[in-house]
Design a protein around this motif. Structure first.
Motif, short mmCIF file in Angstrom:
data_model
loop_
_atom_site.label_atom_id
_atom_site.label_comp_id
_atom_site.label_asym_id
_atom_site.label_seq_id
_atom_site.Cartn_x
_atom_site.Cartn_y
_atom_site.Cartn_z
N LEU A 39 0.83 -1.21 0.00
CA LEU A 39 0.00 0.00 0.00
C LEU A 39 0.86 1.27 0.00
CD1 LEU A 39 -2.82 -0.97 2.54
CD2 LEU A 39 -3.09 -0.56 0.08
N VAL A 40 1.93 1.25 0.78
CA VAL A 40 2.81 2.42 0.84
C VAL A 40 3.52 2.62 -0.50
CG1 VAL A 40 4.90 3.35 1.94
CG2 VAL A 40 3.10 2.36 3.35
N ALA A 41 3.95 1.55 -1.14
CA ALA A 41 4.59 1.66 -2.46
C ALA A 41 3.59 2.21 -3.49
CB ALA A 41 5.13 0.31 -2.91
N GLU A 42 2.37 1.73 -3.42
CA GLU A 42 1.33 2.22 -4.33
C GLU A 42 1.06 3.71 -4.07
OE1 GLU A 42 -3.30 1.11 -5.45
OE2 GLU A 42 -2.09 -0.35 -4.36
N ARG A 43 1.03 4.08 -2.79
CA ARG A 43 0.81 5.48 -2.43
C ARG A 43 1.94 6.35 -2.96
NH1 ARG A 43 2.47 9.41 0.64
NH2 ARG A 43 1.00 10.83 1.60
N ASP A 44 3.19 5.89 -2.82
CA ASP A 44 4.34 6.65 -3.33
C ASP A 44 4.23 6.88 -4.83
OD1 ASP A 44 5.42 6.79 -0.78
OD2 ASP A 44 6.87 5.19 -1.11
N ALA A 45 3.77 5.86 -5.56
CA ALA A 45 3.61 6.00 -7.01
C ALA A 45 2.53 7.03 -7.34
CB ALA A 45 3.26 4.64 -7.63
N VAL A 46 1.43 7.02 -6.59
CA VAL A 46 0.36 7.99 -6.83
C VAL A 46 0.82 9.40 -6.48
CG1 VAL A 46 -1.97 8.71 -6.09
CG2 VAL A 46 -1.50 6.31 -6.60
N VAL A 47 1.58 9.54 -5.39
CA VAL A 47 2.12 10.86 -5.02
C VAL A 47 2.98 11.40 -6.16
CG1 VAL A 47 3.75 12.05 -3.49
CG2 VAL A 47 1.99 10.58 -2.53
N HIS A 48 3.82 10.54 -6.73
CA HIS A 48 4.67 10.95 -7.84
C HIS A 48 3.83 11.42 -9.03
CE1 HIS A 48 8.08 11.08 -10.56
NE2 HIS A 48 7.39 10.32 -11.40
N SER A 97 -7.99 11.73 -5.43
CA SER A 97 -8.94 10.75 -4.88
C SER A 97 -8.24 9.43 -4.54
CB SER A 97 -10.07 10.47 -5.88
OG SER A 97 -10.83 11.62 -6.07
N GLN A 98 -7.37 8.99 -5.44
CA GLN A 98 -6.63 7.74 -5.19
C GLN A 98 -5.74 7.89 -3.95
OE1 GLN A 98 -4.49 6.86 -8.80
NE2 GLN A 98 -6.32 6.17 -9.88
N LEU A 99 -5.09 9.05 -3.82
CA LEU A 99 -4.23 9.29 -2.67
C LEU A 99 -5.02 9.27 -1.37
CD1 LEU A 99 -1.41 9.93 -1.61
CD2 LEU A 99 -1.88 12.35 -2.04
N ALA A 100 -6.18 9.90 -1.37
CA ALA A 100 -7.02 9.91 -0.17
C ALA A 100 -7.45 8.49 0.20
CB ALA A 100 -8.24 10.80 -0.39
N ASN A 103 -4.43 6.66 1.61
CA ASN A 103 -4.14 7.14 2.97
C ASN A 103 -5.08 6.51 3.98
OD1 ASN A 103 -1.96 8.74 2.25
ND2 ASN A 103 -3.18 10.60 2.06
N ARG A 104 -6.37 6.41 3.62
CA ARG A 104 -7.34 5.77 4.53
C ARG A 104 -6.99 4.29 4.72
NH1 ARG A 104 -10.83 9.05 1.59
NH2 ARG A 104 -11.40 7.32 0.21
N SER A 105 -6.64 3.60 3.63
CA SER A 105 -6.29 2.18 3.73
C SER A 105 -5.05 1.96 4.59
CB SER A 105 -6.05 1.59 2.33
OG SER A 105 -7.21 1.61 1.58
N ILE A 106 -4.05 2.80 4.40
CA ILE A 106 -2.81 2.69 5.18
C ILE A 106 -3.08 2.96 6.65
CG2 ILE A 106 -0.57 3.79 5.60
CD1 ILE A 106 -0.42 4.11 2.48
N THR A 107 -3.84 4.00 6.93
CA THR A 107 -4.19 4.33 8.32
C THR A 107 -4.95 3.18 8.96
OG1 THR A 107 -4.24 6.68 7.81
CG2 THR A 107 -5.42 5.98 9.79
N HIS A 108 -5.91 2.61 8.22
CA HIS A 108 -6.70 1.49 8.72
C HIS A 108 -5.79 0.29 9.01
CE1 HIS A 108 -9.99 -1.30 9.25
NE2 HIS A 108 -9.46 -2.08 8.32
N ARG A 109 -4.88 -0.01 8.10
CA ARG A 109 -3.97 -1.15 8.25
C ARG A 109 -3.08 -0.97 9.49
NH1 ARG A 109 -3.77 -6.26 7.77
NH2 ARG A 109 -1.69 -7.04 7.47
#
Length: 150
Positions: A39-48, A97-100, A103-109
């Motif tokens: 999830l964090v790797a996916e988030r980093d890609a979306v941030v980029h 939207s994807q980043l939000a 972020n929710r998924s990571i926080t939940h995990r």
């Protein structure tokens, strides 16, 4: 590691009881969290992608768009191809939207990991022991700041 030792505090207390005073400075339960890592790797890609889209908008004065897979409605034909389901969308809105959502998924995990045993510092996902001995300096925590290039 036995379940009753899967917290930083319990592990530290155990090692301080086993080793001579002053030999153990800190003990941490290390985690193997492949789902969270993904999830964090996916988030980093979306941030980029989001940062790039914002840069394009700032440089060109036009919000970038890209093709994105849009879910088909129930009335869509079975013969519809993937190409037919690709629609141009606003890149900044989509990535925001994807980043939000990520972020929710990571926080939940993370919350699930913290809550498994009722102790916010206790975990039970394949823990590994990490010891810092008094001869070692504590790990430094670096803050990485992303900057937008012109």
């Amino acid at each position: 590691i036995p379940p009753n030792m899967r917290s930083d505090r319990a592990l530290l207390d155990y090692f301080r009881a086993v080793f001579p005073p002053g030999d153990v400075v800190d003990a941490r339960v290390a985690l193997d969290t492949p789902q969270l890592d993904r999830l964090v790797a996916e988030r980093d890609a979306v941030v980029h992608k989001l940062e790039r889209a914002i840069n394009v908008a700032n440089r060109k004065g036009v919000r970038p768009r890209h093709r994105s897979l849009v879910p088909q409605t129930a009335s869509a034909s079975i013969r519809t191809t993937i190409r037919d389901t690709l629609t141009k969308v606003d890149s900044i809105d989509t990535y925001t939207s994807q980043l939000a959502a990520l972020n929710r998924s990571i926080t939940h995990r993370i919350h699930r990991l913290e809550q498994r045993s009722g102790d916010s510092r206790t975990y039970d996902e394949d823990p590994k022991i990490v010891l810092e001995e008094s001869q070692q300096s504590p790990p430094s925590h670096r803050s990485v700041e992303r900057t937008q290039s012109s």
